[in-house]
Motif scaffolding. Structure first.
Motif, short mmCIF file in Angstrom:
data_model
loop_
_atom_site.label_atom_id
_atom_site.label_comp_id
_atom_site.label_asym_id
_atom_site.label_seq_id
_atom_site.Cartn_x
_atom_site.Cartn_y
_atom_site.Cartn_z
N GLY A 1 0.76 -1.24 0.00
CA GLY A 1 0.00 0.00 0.00
C GLY A 1 0.79 1.28 0.00
N VAL A 2 2.02 1.26 -0.51
CA VAL A 2 2.78 2.50 -0.60
C VAL A 2 3.31 2.69 -2.02
N GLN A 3 3.45 3.97 -2.41
CA GLN A 3 4.11 4.32 -3.65
C GLN A 3 5.44 4.96 -3.30
N ALA B 1 -0.96 0.40 9.40
CA ALA B 1 0.22 0.23 10.24
C ALA B 1 0.86 1.55 10.64
N GLY B 2 0.40 2.64 10.04
CA GLY B 2 0.92 3.95 10.41
C GLY B 2 2.14 4.41 9.65
N ARG C 1 4.06 9.26 4.60
CA ARG C 1 4.77 9.91 3.50
C ARG C 1 6.07 10.51 4.04
N GLY C 2 7.17 10.26 3.33
CA GLY C 2 8.47 10.77 3.76
C GLY C 2 9.29 9.77 4.53
N ASP C 3 8.70 8.65 4.95
CA ASP C 3 9.48 7.60 5.61
C ASP C 3 10.52 7.06 4.64
N ILE C 4 11.76 6.93 5.10
CA ILE C 4 12.85 6.40 4.26
C ILE C 4 12.86 4.88 4.36
N ILE C 5 12.76 4.20 3.22
CA ILE C 5 12.75 2.74 3.21
C ILE C 5 14.18 2.22 3.21
N LEU C 6 14.52 1.44 4.22
CA LEU C 6 15.86 0.88 4.33
C LEU C 6 15.91 -0.55 3.81
N ASN D 1 12.71 10.53 10.89
CA ASN D 1 13.33 11.51 11.78
C ASN D 1 14.43 10.88 12.64
N GLY D 2 15.20 10.00 12.00
CA GLY D 2 16.31 9.36 12.70
C GLY D 2 15.94 8.12 13.46
N GLU D 3 14.66 7.87 13.64
CA GLU D 3 14.21 6.67 14.35
C GLU D 3 13.98 5.53 13.37
N ARG D 4 14.47 4.34 13.72
CA ARG D 4 14.27 3.16 12.86
C ARG D 4 13.02 2.42 13.31
N ILE D 5 12.15 2.14 12.32
CA ILE D 5 10.85 1.53 12.61
C ILE D 5 10.68 0.29 11.75
N ARG D 6 10.22 -0.79 12.36
CA ARG D 6 9.99 -2.05 11.65
C ARG D 6 8.49 -2.35 11.66
N LYS D 7 7.93 -2.58 10.47
CA LYS D 7 6.51 -2.88 10.34
C LYS D 7 6.32 -4.17 9.53
#
Length: 518
Positions: free
Chosen positions: A189-191, A213-214, A217-222, A256-262
């Motif tokens: 569900g993301v472009q 999942a929250g 837009r702007g989240d950097i995909i690692l 914003n520098g925080e790493r998030i796993r979904k």
């Protein structure tokens, strides 16, 4: 034998699997075809490795720089599918997470091979692409993906040897997915776009797993499913986000520098072809968004404009952002709803000069005569560029946003002679707007530029090694439809985070883009 009778105009955003413009198939597709994976469609074709191996022999790959780069693109495209890179030594190794170099496009992937051929021609001509292919086939490609990888390799070869919009596709995939009127996606569900050399979420689809999942837009995909994405083609990143309904995908992002796993469960998302919104206020306006020029889009547009007219709006914002194109007949029909049946919307010219050019009129009476502003961005392509460009050329609309993608070629499809379960779509020519311009490579420049933000999309000339150039024609100058670029509408009832839409609304009533202005 022609596969279809109607030309399609889509942006070629994925040369490895989809790509180019299409014909509409005469073959009847099921009422509700199951959403299958790309792997499944290619497996059904039974495509054999020999089709690719016939191209990767030393006599072919060493015969010229173009052949050499085409062979390189074939094996690199396949390796990319498995998060692998191919060195000019012939070694294959996994992409390291800390890799800083940008390999997001075909052009960037092949740059090192062009340099290798230029600087060490004698060594390069002895390079064995066949050995690289055999290594990939024996050690990295699962048996159930063999046909897909052969298709990926063939399309990688064709993209450079022919052009980036000529490609192969399983017929069943075309019938059941591409030619359908609706946009049925089984996806996280993301472009995705690019920003500062990284992959960034450009848009989150409402109601999707990513939305729930929250992700923002702007989240950097690692990483996606543990795979670093930095060195992957953008088309491959998009594919990693798709899959079978109910399957799971893990996305690792930085915010914003925080790493998030979904961890997301892919679900089917149906994107409406057309949306309509009427905004009340001192100067009520309407917003019509069109996501694809699918079969029946013009009829839906008529209904939408009837609603808009009854609402007695003062103007219209026509949102064609991220619209990749569709049927050219639908594009001409929709444009004519704003200019009338007797206005030329576009014409096409064939690469084969023995074929006569064709002129397209929409054929519909004008049903809307209020001011129009068309929203465009780098994702507006092909048929979307036809409509936006024609409305401006005919002094009927102003364009607001970013320069468009730049896809002005068209393709015609036939059953591939080597395998009737596969269609070959070949570039046959270019389309031209009423002004004589073709958007090919150049795109459309907006009348009022408003950058989407720092998140970008690669355009035609950015992506490909051998992008197509449309032959020049006599081009007439265009009049400005903006009476004052400093003119702003101060009503703030519609202010929101969408800066392009806000700007379009502000300049709508400063525009002379109304009926009767020539």
């Amino acid at each position: 034998m022609l596969l279809s009778t109607r030309r399609f105009l889509f942006a070629s955003l994925s040369v490895a699997v989809l790509g180019g413009s299409l014909y509409w198939s005469r073959l009847q597709s099921p009422a509700v075809a199951p959403v299958k994976s790309v792997d499944s469609y290619w497996a059904e074709t039974g495509l054999q490795a020999q089709s690719l191996e016939d191209l990767l022999g030393p006599d072919t790959c060493a015969s010229s720089e173009r052949y050499f780069l085409a062979c390189a693109n074939a094996v690199v495209s396949i390796a990319n599918r498995f998060n692998l890179t191919v060195e000019t030594t012939g070694n294959i190794h996994p992409v390291s997470e800390g890799l800083s170099q940008d390999f997001s496009t075909e052009k960037k992937q092949i740059a090192i091979w062009r340099q290798f051929f230029t600087e060490q021609t004698e060594v390069a001509t002895k390079f064995s692409f066949m050995n690289v292919w055999k290594d990939l086939k024996e050690n990295h490609i699962p048996e159930n993906q063999s046909s897909l990888m052969v298709g990926v390799g063939l399309n990688g070869f064709i993209s450079i040897f022919r052009d980036p919009h000529t490609y192969l596709m399983p017929v069943a995939m075309f019938k059941e997915v591409v030619s359908r009127a609706d946009n049925r996606l089984t996806t996280a569900g993301v472009q995705v776009g690019r920003a500062d050399g990284a992959y960034v979420i450009r848009k989150v689809l409402v109601g999707s797993a990513a939305d729930r999942a929250g992700l923002k837009r702007g989240d950097i995909i690692l990483k996606i499913d543990g795979k670093p994405v930095q060195a992957l083609l953008q088309a491959r990143v998009n594919e990693l986000l798709k899959g079978n309904e109910g399957s799971k995908v893990t996305i690792f992002v930085s915010r914003n520098g925080e790493r998030i796993r979904k961890k997301l469960q892919r679900s089917e998302v149906v994107v409406a072809t057309l949306t309509t919104q009427v905004i009340d206020g001192i100067k009520p306006i309407a917003v019509i968004g069109l996501n694809k020029f699918a079969k029946g889009s013009c009829d839906k547009m008529k209904v939408a404009l009837d609603v808009v007219n009854k609402a007695q709006v003062r103007g219209l914002l026509f949102d064609l952002r991220d619209n990749p194109g569709g049927q050219m007949e639908e594009a001409a029909c929709i444009a004519s709803l704003f200019v009338g049946a007797d206005k030329k919307i576009f014409d096409i010219r064939y690469l084969d000069q023995a074929k006569r050019s064709e002129i397209y009129y929409g054929g519909e009476s004008k049903v809307f005569d209020k001011p129009v502003a068309v929203l465009i961005n780098a994702g507006s392509a092909s048929a979307a560029e036809i409509v936006a460009g024609a409305l401006r050329d005919l002094n009927r609309a102003v364009l607001v946003g970013e320069r468009t993608f730049g896809k002005g070629s068209f393709q015609e499809g036939e059953y591939w002679t080597q395998n009737k379960k596969i269609a070959l779509f070949e570039t046959k020519g270019f389309y031209y707007l009423p002004s004589g311009r073709s958007p090919q490579m150049k795109g459309l420049e907006p009348d009022v530029a408003v950058n989407f933000d720092h998140i970008s999309m690669d355009r035609e000339e950015d992506q490909f090694v051998n992008p197509l150039m449309a032959p020049e024609r006599h081009v007439r100058s265009l009049k400005s439809l903006i009476s004052s670029k400093d003119c702003l509408d101060t009503e703030d009832g519609m202010a929101n985070e969408d800066v392009q839409l806000n700007k379009a609304r502000q300049i709508l009533f400063c525009s002379k883009a109304i009926a009767g202005v020539n």
